[in-house]
Motif scaffolding. Structure first.
Motif: not given
Length: 389
Positions: A146-165
């Motif tokens: 699976s892959l996750l598609v986000l629409q802006n870098p701020d959301d991507a940083e949240i997912f990375r920092r929270s280690r959700l994906v």
């Protein structure tokens, strides 16, 4: 190949993902639309798509009801046997990710456009739900197929920092795109007359609806002849929706012109000068802003995630207003009312940016590239991507 597009409303699929489905269809693939029942679903047949419904209440927290939804979703996926399931919104991503594993779907793409009520609101209900939703996301979205598609870098940083994906499974595709041949500057004359301002969105308080109405009230009190237009309907599935009664009171007061849901947005935008979205919601990339930009309107928005992707330079490609500040919004609208040269310059810059960065053909191609990453090795007869012409 077969694709299933799954969202929590038929409205979303029709208004935001129809063009991608049409591109896949034109390339010889089958696309099935899946959502709860709604008024837009019947339109898919006219476009050559099957539409399937399932029982789903996007505001429900009832465990039994949610288990029934998941059971139906697994049953549909086992019957349809898609090569790829594309889920849209947080709840559909969580449910779709879980159901795809149970049903043996080979590949899943999860698209989260904005973080939604659970992540944006500070009320008690949202704060209580947030840890549970994060745990569910971590358990269902982070999968090797699976892959996750986000629409802006701020959301991507949240997912990375929270280690959700895992970092390598996150892709940023800014916006769902806009048809820049359909949304374009108006040839209508008379833009030097009465200023018309539009806020077009789901009627959620966090979109800045209250501040927009208060700014209109302030400018009306100053004797300014500016029309404030509101397009959109209340969202009863969201706890932070403005009520229908409240919007009607504003319209009856004469502060705003309320249009409700608008089918023909290009026609409406041809009569508008300014697109305002004083949002403090965690947007993906707001559709209204990129449509307004493509139509050559001056933009006023906040420096919030998603919004800042469209207006990056105050006074150059739009105007930036502090969130929750009706007086500042009124000041910026009055500035555009007084300075029509600035109004025209901002509109031209917005159009240029929309064509260069948000044209839907490029966005669709980037989406197909994500599909290709998951399916390329299994593709019969070659690439998904094809030509963008």
């Amino acid at each position: 190949m077969k694709f299933v597009f799954y969202a929590n409303t038929d409205w979303y699929l029709y208004n935001f993902r129809l063009s991608t489905a049409q591109r896949l269809q034109a390339d010889g693939h089958e696309v099935v639309m899946l959502s709860p029942p709604g008024p837009f679903g019947g339109r898919f047949a006219a476009r050559g798509f099957r539409w399937l419904t399932l029982p789903m209440d996007r505001a429900s927290l009832n465990p039994l009801r949610e288990a029934v939804t998941l059971k139906h979703l697994v049953r549909i996926l086992r019957r349809e046997k898609p090569d790829l399931l594309h889920n849209f919104t947080v709840k559909c991503a969580v449910y779709g990710g879980a159901a795809a594993r149970m049903a043996g779907v080979p590949a899943t793409v999860n698209a989260v456009a904005g973080m939604g009520y659970v992540f944006t609101s500070n009320d008690l209900k949202a704060r209580c739900l947030r840890p549970m939703v994060q745990a569910l996301m971590r358990g269902t979205l982070d999968h090797r197929r699976s892959l996750l598609v986000l629409q802006n870098p701020d959301d991507a940083e949240i997912f990375r920092r929270s280690r959700l994906v895992a970092r390598e499974r996150i892709h940023v595709i800014r916006s769902s795109g806009v048809d820049t041949s359909r949304f374009r500057p108006s040839s209508m004359s008379g833009r030097d007359g009465r200023l018309r301002v539009l806020l077009a969105a789901r009627l959620l308080w966090e979109k800045g609806i209250g501040e927009y109405v208060e700014a209109a009230r302030q400018l009306k009190g100053q004797g300014r002849d500016i029309e404030f237009v509101l397009a959109g309907a209340p969202d009863p599935g969201n706890p932070r929706s403005v009520s229908d009664e409240q919007v009607r009171r504003w319209a009856e007061e004469g502060v705003i012109t309320w249009l409700g849901h608008v089918e023909d947005m290009p026609a409406l935008l041809s009569t508008i000068d300014v697109m305002a979205l004083p949002s403090y919601y965690r947007e993906g990339v707001p559709k209204s802003l990129i449509e307004g930009a493509a139509a050559g309107l001056a933009l006023i928005t906040t420096d919030q995630p998603g919004c800042r992707e469209v207006v990056t330079r105050h006074g150059m490609d739009g105007l930036v207003v502090p969130p929750r500040n009706a007086a500042a919004l009124a000041t910026l609208v009055a500035r555009l009312d007084d300075d029509r040269d600035l109004l025209a310059r901002l509109g031209a810059a917005a159009r240029e940016k929309a064509v260069g960065e948000f044209d839907e053909r490029a966005v669709i191609q980037r989406t197909l590239d994500v599909y290709e990453r998951l399916l390329g090795a299994d593709m019969p007869g070659g690439s998904l991507a094809g030509s963008t012409s």
